[in-house]
Design a protein around this motif. Structure first.
Motif, PDB file in Angstrom:
ATOM      1  N   PHE A   1     -11.738   0.805   1.180  1.00 37.87           N
ATOM      2  CA  PHE A   1     -10.504   1.617   1.762  1.00 37.87           C
ATOM      3  C   PHE A   1      -9.229   1.228   1.306  1.00 37.87           C
ATOM      4  N   VAL A   2      -8.193   1.907   1.214  1.00 39.65           N
ATOM      5  CA  VAL A   2      -6.708   1.567   1.131  1.00 39.65           C
ATOM      6  C   VAL A   2      -6.224   2.083   2.240  1.00 39.65           C
ATOM      7  N   TYR A   3      -5.261   1.183   3.104  1.00 36.87           N
ATOM      8  CA  TYR A   3      -4.652   1.699   4.198  1.00 36.87           C
ATOM      9  C   TYR A   3      -2.918   1.595   3.902  1.00 36.87           C
ATOM     10  N   ARG A   4      -2.422   2.801   4.376  1.00 35.94           N
ATOM     11  CA  ARG A   4      -0.797   2.955   3.958  1.00 35.94           C
ATOM     12  C   ARG A   4      -0.581   3.258   5.491  1.00 35.94           C
ATOM     13  N   TRP A   5       1.015   3.242   5.497  1.00 36.36           N
ATOM     14  CA  TRP A   5       1.592   3.672   6.809  1.00 36.36           C
ATOM     15  C   TRP A   5       3.058   4.121   6.373  1.00 36.36           C
ATOM     16  N   SER A   6       3.654   5.051   7.200  1.00 39.70           N
ATOM     17  CA  SER A   6       5.039   5.390   6.926  1.00 39.70           C
ATOM     18  C   SER A   6       5.578   5.866   8.441  1.00 39.70           C
ATOM     19  N   ASP A   7       6.880   5.362   8.586  1.00 38.06           N
ATOM     20  CA  ASP A   7       7.655   5.776   9.638  1.00 38.06           C
ATOM     21  C   ASP A   7       8.394   7.053   9.244  1.00 38.06           C
ATOM     22  N   ASN A   8       8.346   7.716   8.330  1.00 38.15           N
ATOM     23  CA  ASN A   8       8.787   9.111   7.977  1.00 38.15           C
ATOM     24  C   ASN A   8       7.871   9.717   7.303  1.00 38.15           C
ATOM     25  N   PRO A   9       6.760  10.340   7.589  1.00 35.71           N
ATOM     26  CA  PRO A   9       5.749  10.650   6.624  1.00 35.71           C
ATOM     27  C   PRO A   9       5.996  11.954   5.946  1.00 35.71           C
ATOM     28  N   GLU A  10       7.115  12.792   6.455  1.00 37.28           N
ATOM     29  CA  GLU A  10       7.681  13.926   5.585  1.00 37.28           C
ATOM     30  C   GLU A  10       8.155  13.666   4.242  1.00 37.28           C
ATOM     31  N   ASP A  11       8.706  12.149   4.088  1.00 37.37           N
ATOM     32  CA  ASP A  11       9.322  11.639   2.870  1.00 37.37           C
ATOM     33  C   ASP A  11       8.226  11.101   2.109  1.00 37.37           C
ATOM     34  N   PRO A  12       8.038  11.274   0.832  1.00 30.40           N
ATOM     35  CA  PRO A  12       6.910  10.714  -0.129  1.00 30.40           C
ATOM     36  C   PRO A  12       7.201   9.160  -0.271  1.00 30.40           C
ATOM     37  N   GLY A  13       8.508   8.983  -0.326  1.00 29.16           N
ATOM     38  CA  GLY A  13       9.014   7.792  -0.631  1.00 29.16           C
ATOM     39  C   GLY A  13       8.977   6.717   0.224  1.00 29.16           C
ATOM     40  N   SER A  14       8.720   7.052   1.581  1.00 24.44           N
ATOM     41  CA  SER A  14       8.557   6.212   2.764  1.00 24.44           C
ATOM     42  C   SER A  14       7.143   5.437   2.913  1.00 24.44           C
ATOM     43  N   TRP A  15       6.321   5.920   2.257  1.00 27.32           N
ATOM     44  CA  TRP A  15       4.797   5.180   2.312  1.00 27.32           C
ATOM     45  C   TRP A  15       4.795   3.885   1.832  1.00 27.32           C
ATOM     46  N   SER A  16       4.125   3.123   2.660  1.00 26.69           N
ATOM     47  CA  SER A  16       3.941   1.607   2.199  1.00 26.69           C
ATOM     48  C   SER A  16       2.775   1.652   0.844  1.00 26.69           C
ATOM     49  N   GLU A  17       3.040   0.549   0.312  1.00 27.74           N
ATOM     50  CA  GLU A  17       2.196   0.223  -0.861  1.00 27.74           C
ATOM     51  C   GLU A  17       0.520   0.362  -0.150  1.00 27.74           C
ATOM     52  N   GLY A  18      -0.229   0.337  -0.985  1.00 27.59           N
ATOM     53  CA  GLY A  18      -1.736   0.513  -0.404  1.00 27.59           C
ATOM     54  C   GLY A  18      -2.319  -0.899  -0.371  1.00 27.59           C
ATOM     55  N   GLU A  19      -3.015  -1.151   0.796  1.00 27.13           N
ATOM     56  CA  GLU A  19      -3.852  -2.319   1.139  1.00 27.13           C
ATOM     57  C   GLU A  19      -5.239  -1.947   1.351  1.00 27.13           C
ATOM     58  N   GLN A  20      -6.008  -2.966   0.329  1.00 23.44           N
ATOM     59  CA  GLN A  20      -7.326  -2.546   0.317  1.00 23.44           C
ATOM     60  C   GLN A  20      -8.104  -3.577   1.391  1.00 23.44           C
ATOM     61  N   LEU A  21      -9.091  -2.852   1.862  1.00 18.52           N
ATOM     62  CA  LEU A  21      -9.838  -3.517   2.816  1.00 18.52           C
ATOM     63  C   LEU A  21     -11.274  -3.873   2.084  1.00 18.52           C
ATOM     64  N   GLY A  22     -12.310  -2.983   2.099  1.00 17.76           N
ATOM     65  CA  GLY A  22     -13.402  -3.239   1.316  1.00 17.76           C
ATOM     66  C   GLY A  22     -14.476  -4.114   2.130  1.00 17.76           C
ATOM     67  N   PRO A  23     -15.583  -4.332   1.509  1.00 16.40           N
ATOM     68  CA  PRO A  23     -16.014  -4.349   0.126  1.00 16.40           C
ATOM     69  C   PRO A  23     -16.538  -2.832  -0.471  1.00 16.40           C
ATOM     70  N   LYS A  24     -17.421  -2.329   0.554  1.00 10.02           N
ATOM     71  CA  LYS A  24     -18.199  -0.988   0.191  1.00 10.02           C
ATOM     72  C   LYS A  24     -18.089  -0.283   1.400  1.00 10.02           C
ATOM     73  N   ASP A  25     -16.829   0.587   1.687  1.00 13.13           N
ATOM     74  CA  ASP A  25     -16.563   1.318   2.697  1.00 13.13           C
ATOM     75  C   ASP A  25     -16.891   2.709   2.467  1.00 13.13           C
ATOM     76  N   THR A  26     -17.336   3.294   3.489  1.00 14.13           N
ATOM     77  CA  THR A  26     -17.442   4.806   3.536  1.00 14.13           C
ATOM     78  C   THR A  26     -16.997   5.436   4.819  1.00 14.13           C
ATOM     79  N   TYR A  27     -16.471   6.607   4.892  1.00 16.89           N
ATOM     80  CA  TYR A  27     -16.382   7.300   6.369  1.00 16.89           C
ATOM     81  C   TYR A  27     -15.672   6.573   7.512  1.00 16.89           C
ATOM     82  N   PRO A  28     -14.256   6.642   7.271  1.00 18.63           N
ATOM     83  CA  PRO A  28     -13.461   6.029   8.361  1.00 18.63           C
ATOM     84  C   PRO A  28     -13.337   6.878   9.713  1.00 18.63           C
ATOM     85  N   ALA A  29     -13.391   6.350  10.575  1.00 26.95           N
ATOM     86  CA  ALA A  29     -13.031   6.974  11.688  1.00 26.95           C
ATOM     87  C   ALA A  29     -12.068   5.923  12.544  1.00 26.95           C
TER      88      ALA A  29
END
Length: 206
Positions: free
Chosen positions: A75-103
Protein backbone atom coordinates in the motif's frame (compact mmCIF):
# COMPACT_ATOMS: atom_id res chain seq x y z
CA UNK A 1 -15.40 6.08 -1.47
CA UNK A 2 -17.20 9.27 -0.39
CA UNK A 3 -16.53 11.82 2.36
CA UNK A 4 -18.96 14.69 2.95
CA UNK A 5 -18.45 17.67 5.24
CA UNK A 6 -20.70 20.73 5.63
CA UNK A 7 -18.53 22.58 3.11
CA UNK A 8 -17.12 19.92 0.80
CA UNK A 9 -17.65 16.60 -0.91
CA UNK A 10 -14.72 14.29 -1.75
CA UNK A 11 -14.62 11.03 -3.68
CA UNK A 12 -12.04 8.39 -4.46
CA UNK A 13 -12.29 5.87 -7.28
CA UNK A 14 -10.36 3.76 -9.76
CA UNK A 15 -10.23 4.39 -13.50
CA UNK A 16 -9.78 1.28 -15.62
CA UNK A 17 -6.70 0.99 -17.87
CA UNK A 18 -7.22 2.52 -21.28
CA UNK A 19 -5.72 -0.52 -22.97
CA UNK A 20 -4.41 -3.97 -22.08
CA UNK A 21 -1.16 -3.78 -20.13
CA UNK A 22 -1.72 -0.22 -18.85
CA UNK A 23 -2.07 0.62 -15.16
CA UNK A 24 -5.32 1.57 -13.44
CA UNK A 25 -5.48 5.20 -12.27
CA UNK A 26 -6.32 6.00 -8.65
CA UNK A 27 -8.36 9.21 -8.65
CA UNK A 28 -9.44 11.79 -6.06
CA UNK A 29 -12.22 14.24 -6.80
CA UNK A 30 -13.61 17.37 -5.14
CA UNK A 31 -17.25 18.32 -5.72
CA UNK A 32 -19.78 21.00 -4.98
CA UNK A 33 -21.50 19.62 -1.84
CA UNK A 34 -24.89 20.96 -2.92
CA UNK A 35 -25.05 19.99 -6.58
CA UNK A 36 -22.48 17.18 -6.66
CA UNK A 37 -20.75 18.84 -9.64
CA UNK A 38 -17.15 17.70 -9.89
CA UNK A 39 -14.79 20.66 -9.44
CA UNK A 40 -11.44 18.94 -9.81
CA UNK A 41 -9.87 15.55 -10.40
CA UNK A 42 -6.44 14.44 -9.24
CA UNK A 43 -4.35 11.33 -9.86
CA UNK A 44 -2.97 10.06 -6.55
CA UNK A 45 -1.33 6.87 -7.79
CA UNK A 46 -1.57 3.82 -9.99
CA UNK A 47 -2.54 0.19 -9.55
CA UNK A 48 -1.93 -2.96 -11.51
CA UNK A 49 -5.61 -3.86 -11.92
CA UNK A 50 -9.14 -3.32 -10.62
CA UNK A 51 -8.28 -4.48 -7.07
CA UNK A 52 -6.49 -1.23 -6.23
CA UNK A 53 -9.24 1.18 -5.19
CA UNK A 54 -8.38 3.80 -2.54
CA UNK A 55 -9.53 4.14 1.07
CA UNK A 56 -10.27 7.66 2.36
CA UNK A 57 -10.66 9.05 5.89
CA UNK A 58 -10.78 12.56 7.39
CA UNK A 59 -9.31 13.13 10.86
CA UNK A 60 -10.60 15.57 13.55
CA UNK A 61 -8.17 18.25 12.27
CA UNK A 62 -9.64 17.94 8.75
CA UNK A 63 -6.51 16.26 7.40
CA UNK A 64 -7.37 13.87 4.57
CA UNK A 65 -5.70 10.44 4.68
CA UNK A 66 -5.59 8.05 1.73
CA UNK A 67 -4.43 4.46 1.33
CA UNK A 68 -3.87 3.60 -2.34
CA UNK A 69 -3.11 0.36 -4.16
CA UNK A 70 -2.30 -2.44 -4.19
CA UNK A 71 -2.96 -6.02 -5.30
CA UNK A 72 -0.42 -8.20 -3.53
CA UNK A 73 2.03 -5.27 -3.29
CA UNK A 74 2.74 -2.50 -0.77
CA UNK A 75 0.00 0.00 0.00
CA UNK A 76 0.97 3.66 -0.37
CA UNK A 77 -0.14 6.08 2.38
CA UNK A 78 -0.57 9.81 1.66
CA UNK A 79 -2.17 12.76 3.45
CA UNK A 80 -3.12 16.38 2.79
CA UNK A 81 -4.28 19.36 4.88
CA UNK A 82 -5.77 20.95 1.76
CA UNK A 83 -6.87 18.09 -0.47
CA UNK A 84 -8.30 20.38 -3.15
CA UNK A 85 -4.71 21.47 -3.91
CA UNK A 86 -2.75 18.84 -5.87
CA UNK A 87 0.53 20.25 -4.53
CA UNK A 88 -0.50 19.75 -0.90
CA UNK A 89 -0.29 15.97 -0.81
CA UNK A 90 2.53 14.27 1.07
CA UNK A 91 4.97 11.96 -0.62
CA UNK A 92 3.83 8.35 -0.59
CA UNK A 93 4.88 6.06 2.27
CA UNK A 94 4.90 2.37 1.44
CA UNK A 95 3.52 -0.21 3.86
CA UNK A 96 3.64 -3.75 2.40
CA UNK A 97 4.60 -6.40 1.81
CA UNK A 98 1.62 -7.93 -0.07
CA UNK A 99 -1.44 -5.82 0.70
CA UNK A 100 -4.93 -5.77 -0.80
CA UNK A 101 -8.33 -4.22 0.06
CA UNK A 102 -7.80 -1.43 2.63
CA UNK A 103 -10.53 -0.66 5.17
CA UNK A 104 -9.64 2.51 7.11
CA UNK A 105 -11.19 4.55 9.93
CA UNK A 106 -9.98 7.37 12.21
CA UNK A 107 -11.03 7.92 15.82
CA UNK A 108 -11.46 11.15 17.78
CA UNK A 109 -7.82 11.16 18.90
CA UNK A 110 -6.65 11.14 15.29
CA UNK A 111 -5.43 7.53 15.35
CA UNK A 112 -5.69 5.79 11.97
CA UNK A 113 -6.98 2.22 12.05
CA UNK A 114 -6.46 -0.02 9.03
CA UNK A 115 -7.53 -3.59 8.27
CA UNK A 116 -6.49 -5.37 5.09
CA UNK A 117 -5.75 -8.72 3.50
CA UNK A 118 -2.20 -10.03 3.12
CA UNK A 119 -1.12 -12.75 0.72
CA UNK A 120 0.80 -15.61 2.33
CA UNK A 121 0.79 -19.41 2.28
CA UNK A 122 -2.26 -19.12 4.53
CA UNK A 123 -3.75 -15.75 3.63
CA UNK A 124 -4.26 -13.36 6.53
CA UNK A 125 -6.20 -10.35 7.76
CA UNK A 126 -3.96 -7.72 9.36
CA UNK A 127 -4.70 -4.75 11.62
CA UNK A 128 -2.41 -1.70 11.60
CA UNK A 129 -2.50 1.52 13.59
CA UNK A 130 -0.94 4.96 13.27
CA UNK A 131 -1.35 7.28 16.23
CA UNK A 132 -1.41 11.02 15.59
CA UNK A 133 2.06 12.36 14.89
CA UNK A 134 3.67 8.91 15.12
CA UNK A 135 4.89 6.26 12.70
CA UNK A 136 2.84 3.27 11.62
CA UNK A 137 3.03 0.53 14.24
CA UNK A 138 3.91 -3.06 13.45
CA UNK A 139 0.92 -4.99 12.06
CA UNK A 140 -1.11 -7.43 14.14
CA UNK A 141 -2.38 -10.64 12.56
CA UNK A 142 -6.08 -10.98 13.39
CA UNK A 143 -7.05 -13.84 11.08
CA UNK A 144 -5.21 -16.71 9.40
CA UNK A 145 -6.92 -18.81 6.74
CA UNK A 146 -7.58 -22.39 7.92
CA UNK A 147 -6.20 -23.81 4.65
CA UNK A 148 -3.40 -22.76 2.27
CA UNK A 149 -4.42 -20.72 -0.72
CA UNK A 150 -7.00 -18.10 -1.56
CA UNK A 151 -9.19 -16.36 1.01
CA UNK A 152 -11.23 -13.18 0.58
CA UNK A 153 -12.20 -11.50 3.87
CA UNK A 154 -14.36 -8.65 2.46
CA UNK A 155 -13.67 -6.75 5.70
CA UNK A 156 -15.33 -3.57 6.92
CA UNK A 157 -13.93 -1.43 9.76
CA UNK A 158 -15.56 1.48 11.57
CA UNK A 159 -15.35 3.54 14.77
CA UNK A 160 -18.49 3.70 16.91
CA UNK A 161 -19.83 6.78 18.74
CA UNK A 162 -18.04 5.80 21.98
CA UNK A 163 -14.73 5.15 20.22
CA UNK A 164 -14.99 1.37 20.03
CA UNK A 165 -13.70 -0.29 16.86
CA UNK A 166 -15.97 -2.66 14.95
CA UNK A 167 -14.64 -5.11 12.38
CA UNK A 168 -16.76 -7.46 10.26
CA UNK A 169 -15.24 -9.96 7.83
CA UNK A 170 -15.82 -13.33 6.20
CA UNK A 171 -13.96 -16.55 5.56
CA UNK A 172 -14.18 -17.36 1.82
CA UNK A 173 -12.00 -20.33 0.93
CA UNK A 174 -11.85 -23.86 -0.46
CA UNK A 175 -9.87 -26.92 0.57
CA UNK A 176 -8.24 -26.83 -2.87
CA UNK A 177 -6.96 -23.29 -2.27
CA UNK A 178 -8.23 -22.27 -5.73
CA UNK A 179 -10.17 -18.99 -5.94
CA UNK A 180 -12.70 -20.43 -8.38
CA UNK A 181 -13.62 -23.17 -5.86
CA UNK A 182 -14.13 -20.85 -2.88
CA UNK A 183 -17.38 -20.40 -0.98
CA UNK A 184 -18.36 -18.15 1.91
CA UNK A 185 -17.87 -20.20 5.07
CA UNK A 186 -18.52 -17.80 7.95
CA UNK A 187 -19.15 -14.15 8.82
CA UNK A 188 -17.33 -12.86 11.91
CA UNK A 189 -17.65 -9.75 14.08
CA UNK A 190 -14.82 -8.50 16.31
CA UNK A 191 -14.58 -5.32 18.34
CA UNK A 192 -11.93 -3.47 20.29
CA UNK A 193 -12.79 -1.42 23.37
CA UNK A 194 -9.26 -0.05 23.83
CA UNK A 195 -8.35 1.51 20.51
CA UNK A 196 -7.01 -1.62 18.86
CA UNK A 197 -4.84 -2.99 21.69
CA UNK A 198 -7.05 -6.07 22.07
CA UNK A 199 -9.86 -7.60 20.00
CA UNK A 200 -12.77 -9.59 21.39
CA UNK A 201 -15.82 -11.49 20.22
CA UNK A 202 -18.93 -12.56 22.13
CA UNK A 203 -17.32 -15.79 23.31
CA UNK A 204 -14.62 -13.81 25.16
CA UNK A 205 -17.22 -12.23 27.43
CA UNK A 206 -18.89 -15.41 28.66
Amino acid sequence: KVIRTPDALFTGWLDAPESSGDTAKIRFGTHDPTTGERLSTQALGEGIDNHCGPALALDPDNRMHVIIGAHHGPFVYRWSDNPEDPGSWSEGEQLGPKDTYPAMAIDRSGTIHLAHRVQADRWQLWYRRKKKGQAWEEPVVLVISPVPGYNHHMQSLTVGPTGNLHLVFQFHFAESGRAEDCKGRAAVYLRSLDGGDTWIDDSDET
